[in-house]
Design an enzyme around this catalytic site. Structure first.
Site, PDB file in Angstrom:
ATOM      1  CE  LYS A 112      -3.971  -2.067   0.617  1.00 58.02           C
ATOM      2  NZ  LYS A 112      -3.663  -3.616   0.869  1.00 58.02           N
TER       3      LYS A 112
HETATM    4  C1  PLP Z   1      -4.266  -4.759   0.416  1.00 59.60           C
HETATM    5  C2  PLP Z   1      -3.696  -6.026   0.501  1.00 59.60           C
HETATM    6  C3  PLP Z   1      -3.970  -7.020  -0.681  1.00 59.60           C
HETATM    7  C4  PLP Z   1      -5.205  -6.881  -1.577  1.00 59.60           C
HETATM    8  O1  PLP Z   1      -4.749  -5.917  -2.449  1.00 59.60           O
HETATM    9  P1  PLP Z   1      -6.149  -5.271  -3.456  1.00 59.60           P
HETATM   10  O2  PLP Z   1      -5.398  -4.214  -4.178  1.00 59.60           O
HETATM   11  O3  PLP Z   1      -7.069  -4.820  -2.241  1.00 59.60           O
HETATM   12  O4  PLP Z   1      -6.760  -6.584  -4.105  1.00 59.60           O
HETATM   13  C5  PLP Z   1      -3.047  -7.974  -0.521  1.00 59.60           C
HETATM   14  N1  PLP Z   1      -2.134  -8.162   0.287  1.00 59.60           N
HETATM   15  C6  PLP Z   1      -1.704  -7.135   1.211  1.00 59.60           C
HETATM   16  C7  PLP Z   1      -0.871  -7.582   2.068  1.00 59.60           C
HETATM   17  C8  PLP Z   1      -2.422  -6.014   1.296  1.00 59.60           C
HETATM   18  O5  PLP Z   1      -2.174  -5.118   2.300  1.00 59.60           O
END
Ligand code: PLP
Length: 495
Positions: A112
């Site tokens: 993120k």
């Molecule tokens: C948010 C997240 C995901 C999922 O990603 P999306 O873009 O919501 O599909 C997968 N793994 C981790 C560690 C995340 O923080």
């Protein structure tokens, strides 16, 4: 370069407006009017650039009403001095033909950060252009990682307030500690009694409530979103797929038939970014959508029926514990040849009945683009152990889901194209689960687990996580999902 809403083609806005608003007034998501493409010459140039430069080049194509200086200001602010070794998205070769795209070298140790380090720059630059000095209020619903990454990105950013809501029993101990210890004068953190979908629905409801909007307006404030419904979250994610392709080219890899991408998926933002990268000209083959036991997407890709009426599981990959994948709306908008009325029909059916069925044409396109698979907690742990034993590589629970499904895909199809697996979190973020996967006893204390994991694996814990040890939580707020609006207004002192 303008943006249109997935639910109303007549809603046309600039990039700055799309980012400042986060979501369109009628509830649709903003998408670029056209997806820009990259030429061979562009790729040749991109190959010579570092990450911030690549980001400027790619994002510049989407940010029509930003000057080149503004774009550079955003990418430098986000990607210089904030990631380990100034490499936000390095590739790690797991074995011949399998690359791990490590997206967790930022301040909160999850992917993120790639988007949420830059979003505050994009948002404040946009707000200056379009909001005329109004304060931007960011509301975030999080399954764990978005919340912390958004808090880090927005803390003490002038002209912004940020409120984060996470499911009280749906995040890991480390994620909870990361959020509850957050510093900054403009931040507020709440646990809600409910799951991620409740948090997300609550935030969406507040965003689209005209009475709330009026109260903000009267107080010279405006909502925006740091969730991946905001285009300013998605665009930066396209960059790392472009960058990974350049890194592979620079290494002299043979990519005549392209490469497949496997993504541990929740809200469908990351994999959608891979799709847009493909549209831009990156030779992505199959998009492998990997889910945990909450396999609503696996079932959807198999049947064309999206059905959220099912049991919700709390898993060891909590950031994927999601039954409503918001960004699928953008995907279906694209695959229905940008048919807003169909998009509205499906989203209304989802809201009212919890399910919808796409038509045969869209299903055929999905079949062509995607492979969907899932694995449960037991398989996830098994995968962590196998990958560690075989390759000496420690992966987190989310990444392991993708590794597992990528393997399954290869076995089922015999597709031998190179595989890039998106690694979305540091294993230390989920230390207890990873430890127990390696056959060790989990520990009640998260930092014992970190120490044990270090000893067992011989790897180093990321500084931001190690530094949490002994920190006192600043926030200890809990509310019902239906109290969210009230606590927002209270925090903003505009009740
Ligand atoms: C948010 C997240 C995901 C999922 O990603 P999306 O873009 O919501 O599909 C997968 N793994 C981790 C560690 C995340 O923080």
């Amino acid at each position: 370069m303008n943006y249109i809403s997935t639910r109303d083609l007549k809603q046309q806005v600039t990039a700055a407006q799309a980012i400042a608003r986060g979501i369109s007034a009628e509830g649709g998501l903003f998408v670029p009017e056209i997806i820009p493409t990259l030429t061979d010459e562009d790729f040749a140039n991109l190959c010579k650039m570092n990450y911030p430069q690549r980001a400027s080049f790619v994002l510049g194509k989407f940010l029509g009403d930003f000057t080149a200086e503004e774009v550079d200001y955003c990418t430098k602010g986000a990607y210089v001095g904030t990631f380990d070794e100034d490499k936000p998205a390095p590739l790690h070769t797991l074995c011949d033909g399998t690359e791990i795209l490590e997206l967790w070298h930022g301040p909160t140790c999850a992917f993120k950060d790639l988007a949420l380090q830059i979003l505050p720059f994009l948002l404040t630059t946009s707000a200056k252009k379009v909001n005329g000095g109004k304060k931007t209020v960011i509301l975030v619903a999080t399954s764990g990682d978005t919340g912390k990454a958004a808090l880090e990105g927005f803390k003490d950013v002038p002209g912004t307030e940020i409120m984060v809501f996470y499911p009280s029993d749906g995040v890991s101990a480390m994620q909870k500690l990361q959020m509850d210890t957050q510093v900054g004068e403009n931040v507020c953190v709440y646990a809600i009694k409910g799951n991620f979908d409740d948090a997300q629905s609550g935030v969406k409801k507040i965003f689209t409530d005209p009475d709330v909007a009026k109260k903000l307006e009267e107080n010279n404030m405006l909502f925006s979103s740091a969730n991946s419904i905001n285009w300013g979250r998605l665009a930066p994610q396209i960059v790392y797929y472009v960058s990974a392709y350049c890194d592979l080219l620079n290494r002299g890899e043979k990519l005549d038939n392209g490469f497949n991408v496997a993504v541990p998926t929740g809200n469908f933002g990351n994999i959608l970014a891979a799709y847009y990268a493909k549209k831009m000209g990156v030779p992505v083959g199959k998009l492998i959508c990997a889910s945990n036991a909450n396999k609503v997407l696996t079932d959807f890709l198999a049947t064309g029926v999206y059905d959220r009426n099912r049991s919700f599981f709390t898993t060891i990959s909590p950031s994927m514990d999601i039954l409503i994948s918001s960004n699928l709306e953008r995907m279906l908008f694209e695959l229905s040849d940008r048919d807003a009325s169909k998009t509205v029909e499906w989203q209304n059916a989802l809201k009212n009945n919890g399910s919808y069925k796409v038509d045969a044409e869209v299903k055929a396109k999905l079949d062509d683009l995607f492979y969907g698979g899932y694995c449960d907690d037991a398989k996830t742990k098994e995968t962590i152990k196998t990958v560690f034993d075989k390759f000496g590589y420690l992966c987190d629970t989310h990444t392991a889901v993708a590794v597992n499904v990528a393997e399954e895909y290869k076995e089922k199809t015999g597709d031998t194209r190179p595989m890039v697996i998106a690694s979305t979190a540091s294993p230390y973020k989920f230390a207890n689960s990873v430890l127990s996967a390696l056959g060790k006893n989990a520990s009640d204390d998260e930092f014992d687990a970190v120490e044990q994991l270090k000893a067992v694996s011989g790897t180093v814990a990321p500084t931001p996580l190690a530094e949490l040890k002994g920190k006192k939580p600043r926030f200890n707020n809990l509310c019902e999902a239906d109290q969210m609006e009230q606590v927002v207004l209270e925090y903003l002192k505009i009740k």
